[in-house]
Design a protein around this motif. Structure first.
Motif, PDB file in Angstrom:
ATOM      1  N   THR A   2      29.049  19.387  37.707  1.00 61.06           N
ATOM      2  CA  THR A   2      28.863  20.779  38.080  1.00 61.06           C
ATOM      3  C   THR A   2      28.004  20.868  39.323  1.00 61.06           C
ATOM      4  O   THR A   2      26.891  20.343  39.353  1.00 61.06           O
ATOM      5  CB  THR A   2      28.189  21.568  36.940  1.00 61.06           C
ATOM      6  N   SER A 283      26.820  18.401  27.889  1.00 63.22           N
ATOM      7  CA  SER A 283      26.269  18.510  29.242  1.00 63.22           C
ATOM      8  C   SER A 283      26.874  17.406  30.100  1.00 63.22           C
ATOM      9  O   SER A 283      27.366  16.392  29.596  1.00 63.22           O
ATOM     10  CB  SER A 283      24.747  18.424  29.226  1.00 63.22           C
ATOM     11  N   ASP A 284      26.848  17.621  31.416  1.00 64.82           N
ATOM     12  CA  ASP A 284      27.455  16.668  32.339  1.00 64.82           C
ATOM     13  C   ASP A 284      26.627  15.384  32.423  1.00 64.82           C
ATOM     14  O   ASP A 284      25.391  15.421  32.382  1.00 64.82           O
ATOM     15  CB  ASP A 284      27.578  17.278  33.732  1.00 64.82           C
ATOM     16  N   GLY A 289      24.118  20.194  34.966  1.00 69.46           N
ATOM     17  CA  GLY A 289      24.851  21.340  34.432  1.00 69.46           C
ATOM     18  C   GLY A 289      25.700  20.940  33.242  1.00 69.46           C
ATOM     19  O   GLY A 289      25.584  19.818  32.737  1.00 69.46           O
ATOM     20  N   TYR A 292      25.581  26.913  31.169  1.00 69.07           N
ATOM     21  CA  TYR A 292      25.646  27.271  29.744  1.00 69.07           C
ATOM     22  C   TYR A 292      24.871  26.263  28.917  1.00 69.07           C
ATOM     23  O   TYR A 292      24.009  26.630  28.100  1.00 69.07           O
ATOM     24  CB  TYR A 292      27.121  27.333  29.322  1.00 69.07           C
ATOM     25  N   ALA A 293      25.156  24.989  29.108  1.00 73.30           N
ATOM     26  CA  ALA A 293      24.480  23.945  28.332  1.00 73.30           C
ATOM     27  C   ALA A 293      22.989  23.914  28.644  1.00 73.30           C
ATOM     28  O   ALA A 293      22.153  23.748  27.744  1.00 73.30           O
ATOM     29  CB  ALA A 293      25.114  22.588  28.619  1.00 73.30           C
ATOM     30  N   ALA A 294      22.642  24.079  29.904  1.00 72.65           N
ATOM     31  CA  ALA A 294      21.236  24.032  30.305  1.00 72.65           C
ATOM     32  C   ALA A 294      20.429  25.128  29.627  1.00 72.65           C
ATOM     33  O   ALA A 294      19.339  24.876  29.084  1.00 72.65           O
ATOM     34  CB  ALA A 294      21.129  24.158  31.821  1.00 72.65           C
ATOM     35  N   ASN A 297      20.033  25.078  25.699  1.00 79.87           N
ATOM     36  CA  ASN A 297      19.067  24.098  25.209  1.00 79.87           C
ATOM     37  C   ASN A 297      17.720  24.736  24.844  1.00 79.87           C
ATOM     38  O   ASN A 297      16.919  24.106  24.146  1.00 79.87           O
ATOM     39  CB  ASN A 297      18.854  22.986  26.230  1.00 79.87           C
ATOM     40  N   ILE A 310      21.581  19.521  23.614  1.00 79.10           N
ATOM     41  CA  ILE A 310      22.954  19.314  24.057  1.00 79.10           C
ATOM     42  C   ILE A 310      22.986  18.026  24.864  1.00 79.10           C
ATOM     43  O   ILE A 310      22.403  17.939  25.945  1.00 79.10           O
ATOM     44  CB  ILE A 310      23.459  20.507  24.878  1.00 79.10           C
ATOM     45  N   TYR A 311      23.664  17.020  24.332  1.00 77.11           N
ATOM     46  CA  TYR A 311      23.667  15.680  24.922  1.00 77.11           C
ATOM     47  C   TYR A 311      24.762  15.533  25.981  1.00 77.11           C
ATOM     48  O   TYR A 311      25.726  16.298  26.033  1.00 77.11           O
ATOM     49  CB  TYR A 311      23.899  14.636  23.826  1.00 77.11           C
ATOM     50  N   HIS A 312      24.591  14.494  26.816  1.00 73.94           N
ATOM     51  CA  HIS A 312      25.629  14.117  27.780  1.00 73.94           C
ATOM     52  C   HIS A 312      26.815  13.480  27.044  1.00 73.94           C
ATOM     53  O   HIS A 312      26.669  12.873  25.985  1.00 73.94           O
ATOM     54  CB  HIS A 312      25.100  13.088  28.779  1.00 73.94           C
ATOM     55  N   PRO A 338      31.223  25.027  27.644  1.00 75.79           N
ATOM     56  CA  PRO A 338      31.342  23.588  27.965  1.00 75.79           C
ATOM     57  C   PRO A 338      31.652  22.722  26.762  1.00 75.79           C
ATOM     58  O   PRO A 338      31.129  21.623  26.631  1.00 75.79           O
ATOM     59  CB  PRO A 338      29.962  23.279  28.552  1.00 75.79           C
TER      60      PRO A 338
END
Length: 346
Positions: A2, A283-284, A289, A292-294, A297, A310-312, A338
């Motif tokens: 992102t 998450s990326d 980014g 949304y995920a950021a 959290n 929220i993990y990668h 996401p």
């Protein structure tokens, strides 16, 4: 990956007054502004005053806020919902948005004030906003029936947004029976059962959630295809007889070590060739980014569990391999949330 846009002064204002922006949205929902404009497009401020039962000053404040945010549109002395808000009504999605806003206001909001203490102490300090002494949100709300009811109603709405991604990417054509670990009120099993007629499901969860699941399953007429089992996913081996184990919106709750433990238990319960599916927001891998995920959290840092986040994508891949799985695959969604599916084969 992102690509974040450069921050502008308007963007800084939206961040600085972000709590105020949300309260404008919440007020529009709770007071019924958006529904009034849906029923009476082009209403004037005096008509809105009458419709909402408010005086002139509060309506002026409310309309300034919703219009500046782009939630409503003003033409002359008349107001309408924005195109986006109107489209949500047209697609039948506004009830979902109403629930999500209520969730943010009543559950996430109070705990979010403990975001900094939660970061400093590396635990979910915001849980103190929920009565009880249990260590995680799910066990604690079981002792608060009204909050539990609100929680599962709102979770159903969150799932309604993301479940099309799960249904599109689960790919259960060769699966006979799915174990839905931590399946809550069965919303994910129901969505998958309706899309995969020949597949059976078992929902495994704590007693309070299972009780709600039984009622939900019966309402949808799926009692012959979806079973429920009471149990603690950490305390007992997983039920046998399933060729797919699903973790839907579960592995964002627990620590990396706990996630490894759950995946090892899934591996032990599956036959050779069985698969595990993980579905939740991701998450990326690039760590920048999506937004949304950021921002989501904040909820995960303050409330569900002491290690929630929220993990990668790559973290799940690592845990799957550590648990003994092979042929890991990613299936990202294509909507504004996401969410995605990551899985592997035993």
């Amino acid at each position: 990956m992102t690509e974040a846009q450069p921050l502008t002064s308007d963007g800084l204002v939206r961040i600085l007054f972000g709590a105020g922006a949300f309260q404008m949205l919440n007020a529009g929902c709770e007071l019924g502004l958006f529904r009034l404009l849906r029923d009476r497009p082009g209403a004037t401020a005096p008509q809105i005053m009458t419709g909402l039962g408010l005086q002139a000053r509060p309506v002026q404040i409310l309309l300034l806020g919703t219009t500046a945010l782009g939630l409503t549109i003003r033409e002359g002395d008349r107001y309408d919902n924005s195109d986006l808000v109107e489209s949500l009504f047209q697609t039948g999605s506004w009830d979902i948005i109403d629930d999500l806003v209520e969730f943010q206001q009543k559950i996430t909001g109070p705990a979010s004030l403990d975001f900094v203490p939660s970061l400093r102490s590396n635990t979910n300090v915001g849980l103190r906003t929920v009565p009880g002494d249990e260590a995680d949100l799910y066990r604690r709300i079981a002792g608060n029936p009204e909050m539990e009811k609100l929680f599962f109603r709102c979770m159903k709405s969150w799932s309604s947004l993301s479940n099309p991604i799960l249904v599109a990417n689960a790919q259960l054509t060769r699966v006979r029976r799915v174990l839905d670990v931590g399946g809550g009120d069965a919303v994910n099993s129901i969505a998958l059962a309706e899309a995969n007629i020949g597949v059976q499901f078992t929902v495994l969860d704590l007693p309070g959630a299972v009780s709600i699941a039984r009622d939900t399953i019966a309402e949808r007429g799926l009692g012959d295809r979806i079973d429920v089992v009471e149990g603690d996913m950490f305390a007992e081996p997983f039920p046998s007889g399933h060729d797919c184990v699903l973790f839907a919106n579960q592995l964002v709750i627990w620590s990396p070590d706990q996630n490894r433990e759950l995946l090892r238990k899934a591996h032990a319960a599956l036959p050779d060739g069985g698969q595990v599916l993980i579905f939740n927001a991701m998450s990326d891998d690039s760590g920048d980014g999506p937004l949304y995920a950021a921002l989501d959290n904040v909820y995960f840092a303050t409330l569900p569990n002491s290690h929630s986040m929220i993990y990668h994508w790559a973290q799940y891949e690592e845990w799957l391999v550590d648990a003994g799985f092979r042929d890991v695959f990613r299936r990202p969604g294509t909507t504004w949330t996401p969410h995605g599916v990551i899985g592997a084969v035993k």
